[in-house]
Design an enzyme around this catalytic site. Sequence first.
Site, PDB file in Angstrom:
ATOM      1  N   CYS C  83      17.410  -8.234   1.764  1.00 30.07           N
ATOM      2  CA  CYS C  83      16.321  -7.452   2.358  1.00 30.07           C
ATOM      3  C   CYS C  83      16.846  -6.302   3.207  1.00 30.07           C
ATOM      4  O   CYS C  83      16.072  -5.454   3.652  1.00 30.07           O
ATOM      5  CB  CYS C  83      15.424  -8.352   3.201  1.00 30.07           C
ATOM      6  N   LYS C 326       4.989  -7.101   7.919  1.00 32.12           N
ATOM      7  CA  LYS C 326       3.832  -7.980   7.831  1.00 32.12           C
ATOM      8  C   LYS C 326       2.598  -7.269   7.274  1.00 32.12           C
ATOM      9  O   LYS C 326       1.978  -7.754   6.330  1.00 32.12           O
ATOM     10  CB  LYS C 326       3.533  -8.558   9.234  1.00 32.12           C
ATOM     11  N   HIS C 330       6.254  -5.516   2.249  1.00 34.16           N
ATOM     12  CA  HIS C 330       7.705  -5.731   2.231  1.00 34.16           C
ATOM     13  C   HIS C 330       8.256  -5.687   0.813  1.00 34.16           C
ATOM     14  O   HIS C 330       8.603  -6.711   0.236  1.00 34.16           O
ATOM     15  CB  HIS C 330       8.005  -7.078   2.919  1.00 34.16           C
TER      16      HIS C 330
END
Lengths: 130, 348, 383
Positions: C83, C326, C330
Amino acid sequence: MITPRYTREIPQRYHLEAGKCTECNFIAFPPRLICPECGSREFEQISLSPSGKIVTYTVVCVAAEEFSTETPLPIAIIETDEGARLTAQVVDCDPEEVEIGKRVRLIFRCIQKEGLAGIRQYGYKAVLEG
Amino acid sequence: MTGIVGYGAYLPRYRIKIEEIASQWGKDPTTIKNGLLVHEKTVPGMDEDTITISVQAAKYAVQRARIDPQEIGAVYIGSESHPYVVKPSGTVLIDALGIGPDVHVADYEFACKAGTEAVFVAYSHVKSGVMRYAMGIGADTSQGAPGDALEFTASAGGSAFIIGSEKVVLEIEATYSYTSDTADFWRREGRVYPEHGGRFTGEPAYFRHVLGAGREIMERAGLEAKDFDYAVFHMPNGKFPMKAGRTLGFEKEQIEPGWVVPWMGNTYSGSSPTGLVAILDVARPGERILLVSFGSGAGSDAFVFKVTEEIEAVRDLAPSFKSLLEENKIYLNYGEYAKFRGKILMNT
Amino acid sequence: MREVAIVGVGMTRFGELWESPLRNMFTEAALTAIDDAGVDHIDSMYVGAMSSGLFVHQEHIASLLADYLGVAGIPSTRVESACASGGLAVRQAVIEVGAGVSDIVLAGGVEKMTDGVDAIDALATAADQEYEAFHGITFPGLYAFIANAHMHRYGTTREQLADVAVKNHDHGSLNPKAQFPFKITREAVMNSTMVAWPLRLLDCSPVTDGAAAVIVTSMDVAEKLGRPIVKVLASGHATDGLALHSRTDPTTIPAVGRAAEIAFKQAGLTPEKIELAEVHDCFTIAELVVTEELGFVERGRSGEAVSSGETRLGGRIPVNTSGGLKAKGHPVGASGVAQIIEVVEQLRGSAGDRQVEGARIGLTQNMGGSGASCVVHILEGVS
Ligand SMILES: [Zn+2]
C-alpha cells in the site's frame, strides 16, 4: 499446485523448527541465515515449545474464501515459552473466551485444503489451556 | 514379555445429541436412543481428520511410553476415513512426531477393525524381533449418510498404541483373528457414504465374527469369561457389545468400563481400541482384559491383555479417557453438524 | 541533493470505476498532472502499483502505461511496496530529480481492484504468506491485532475508533473526488458489520479503483513554469519485519516513527511545525497509531485526540482533510500519490471547502502492509 512449497515448510508447520542464535540467543522462527539482533550467522536448531500465551488477538468475521466457512475465526499472536512469536488460529473455543494474556497450547490441525482435489495442508493451531 | 508400552486416545470436543439428529429427520428420539443405547456422539472439528486425531493420540502414546519417537520402527494407521484415497495418512504422522525416515509406514483399511489390525501387525514385528518399537493406531471421522441409521452413531476419535518389550504396561498374552467374506457393510470407490445390509449386519456378520473370535481365543488361551476383569467388544451401538459379551458369559460389570459408545458414538476403527484405553483409566496391575474388534467385510481380531505394574507409572502422563470424554464439550445443532461434516452442498 | 518541487497534480475520481480499465485510469491522471504542470515532456516515470498481477493479471505495467501515455521510449519503472507503492513512486522521482539524473519526472500510482478478484486474498499477499496469511489472518485482522493491543494497553475505546471514521467522512463529504463523499455517524460505525474484532466495516477503507499522478521537477524547471510551486522538504523511508508478530510491541508501528524521524531531520522541523497531514488510515486504528508515531499526539492519547477534535479540520493538527483512505477511497497503489495531491492542493490554497487557512507546511505518511514499509514526505508551499 502448492506441494513443493508446502513440503518445504513442513519442519516449521509440523514441529515448530526454529533457529537459536548461538551468540545472542535470539530465536528465529522460521530459521534465518543471519541474526537480525547481532548479525551472527551461527544458529542452533531447536523446536519451539508448544505452549505459550496470547499477545494480542482478533476474531476474523470476513475471511478470504479458503476460510469463509470457518468464521468467526479467532486468530492470535502467540508468544511461546522461549519468547518466539507466531500467528495461529485459536480453535475449539467460544471466540468470547479468547483474551490477551491467556495461556495456550499448540496442536496439530488441518489449516487449508487446496480445493476439493488438491493437497491438505497441516500445521499448528492453538487451543486455550485449562 | 511383549505388549503395549504406551497408549493414548483422542476425542474431538464437539458433540451432537441423538435427539438433535432424530428431530431433524422427524424421528422419535426416545425410540432411537432406546434402540441404540446411545445418547450423544463426538463430531470432528472442521480442521480435524483421521490424521490429526491419530497425531494427537500418538503424541499421548509417546508421552506414556517415555521413549524417543525415533526408535519407533513402524507406524500403521487403521481407518476407513483416511483423508486421501491415494497418499498415506501415516507419512504426515511420522513427520509430525519426528519419527523416521527409518520407519515402515502403511495405512490399513478393514472397515471398523483396521485399528486392531494395525496393532496386530505392530505386535508381530516387535515379538519377532524385527524392531524395538512399533505403533498401531485406530482412528476415524466416521461417515454416515444423512438420514441413515448410521448417522446417529458415526463419530470421531481414535487411539494409538506403541508395542515394545521393555517397561510393558499391557502384556499381550494371546491374539487370534476370525475372518470370512461377508458383505454386510461397504463403501465403493468414489462414494462418500457407506452402504449396509440393515439387519444382515447383525447375526451373520457382527455376532458370528465377534463370538467366533471370542470363543476361539479363550479356548486357545485356556481362559473363561470369569478369568477376565474386563472385556471390550466393537461398539457399533450400545446393544451389540452387551449382547455379545453376555453370550460369551461376561457380566455387565466386566463390559461397562470399556463400553464407551453411549456418550462417544461409534468411532469405527477407533471404537474397541478406545474402549481399551477407557479401561486403562481404572485397570490395576494383574488384571486381565479381553478385546474383540469387528470389521465389516468381515473379520474380528481378538487380544488377551494382562495389566502390569507399569500402569501406575504411565497412567497420568497423558489425559485420561474420562477427561477427554467428559470435559469441555461443545454441543452442535444439526445445521452446524451438517456444516462441520461437509453435508451442505457448496459451490466450491 | 538539489531542491525538488511538485508542480503538477492529477487524479481520477476514486470509486468503482466500472467503465475504466487500468491503463485509461492511469493515463487520465497522468495527463491531468502534465497539463496542470504545463510541461511539454517528461524525462522518466515511476508507477506505484501493489498488485496489478493479482487484480487484473497484468504485470510489466510500467512499459504498458508509458506506451498509453504516449511516451513509449522513456525510462519507466514500476515501484512496489504494497500500500506504500504510491508514496514510494513519488520518493523515487524525488531522488532521481534531486540527484540530477532527470529534470522532469512523473510519479503516479494506480490500482484496479474491482475486476472480480477476491480482494481479501490479493491484499493478504502484503502480509507474510507462510506465517500470517496461511493461517487465515486478513488485513483487517492484522490491524485488529493492533487495535486490541492498543485498547488493552491504553484503554482506547470503541467510540474513539469510530470517531476516526466519522471525522474522515466529514472531511470526505467536502471532496468531490471521494468514493464516499458523505457523512456518517458514530452509531453507524458501531453498528456496521463486524469484520475482525473490534473492527467493523466502517472502520475499514474500501476497495477502490483509481489513479493519481504528480510531476516532480528541479527548482530551476519549476520556477520557469510559472505555476504554484510546492517544495519537497523531506522524504523519509523505513522498513520493518513483514510479519506483525515479529515486532516487539503490537501497539506501535515503528517504521512510521523511523521514516518520520528521518524526514523531520531532513526538513529541520519538529512535529509541532506541521499544519496538516494526510496519513494512512487504511483502518481507523491505523490513523490513531500513526498520529502517535508522527509525534502529533502523545503515545496512548490518540483516541482522546480524535474525539476531542484535535485532528479534524479547524483543530490543532488537521489529519486527512481529503477524507483519507477511509472516505476518499483506497486504490492501493494510488493512495500514496493522492495524499501528496491533497497536501499540494492545501499548500497552493486551492483545497476549496476543505482548505486549512494559510497552510504552509504539510506532511504525508503512506505505509505498506501492517507497517513493514513507510514513506513520509514533508512539503512546503512556496508563494
Ligand atoms: Zn544473535
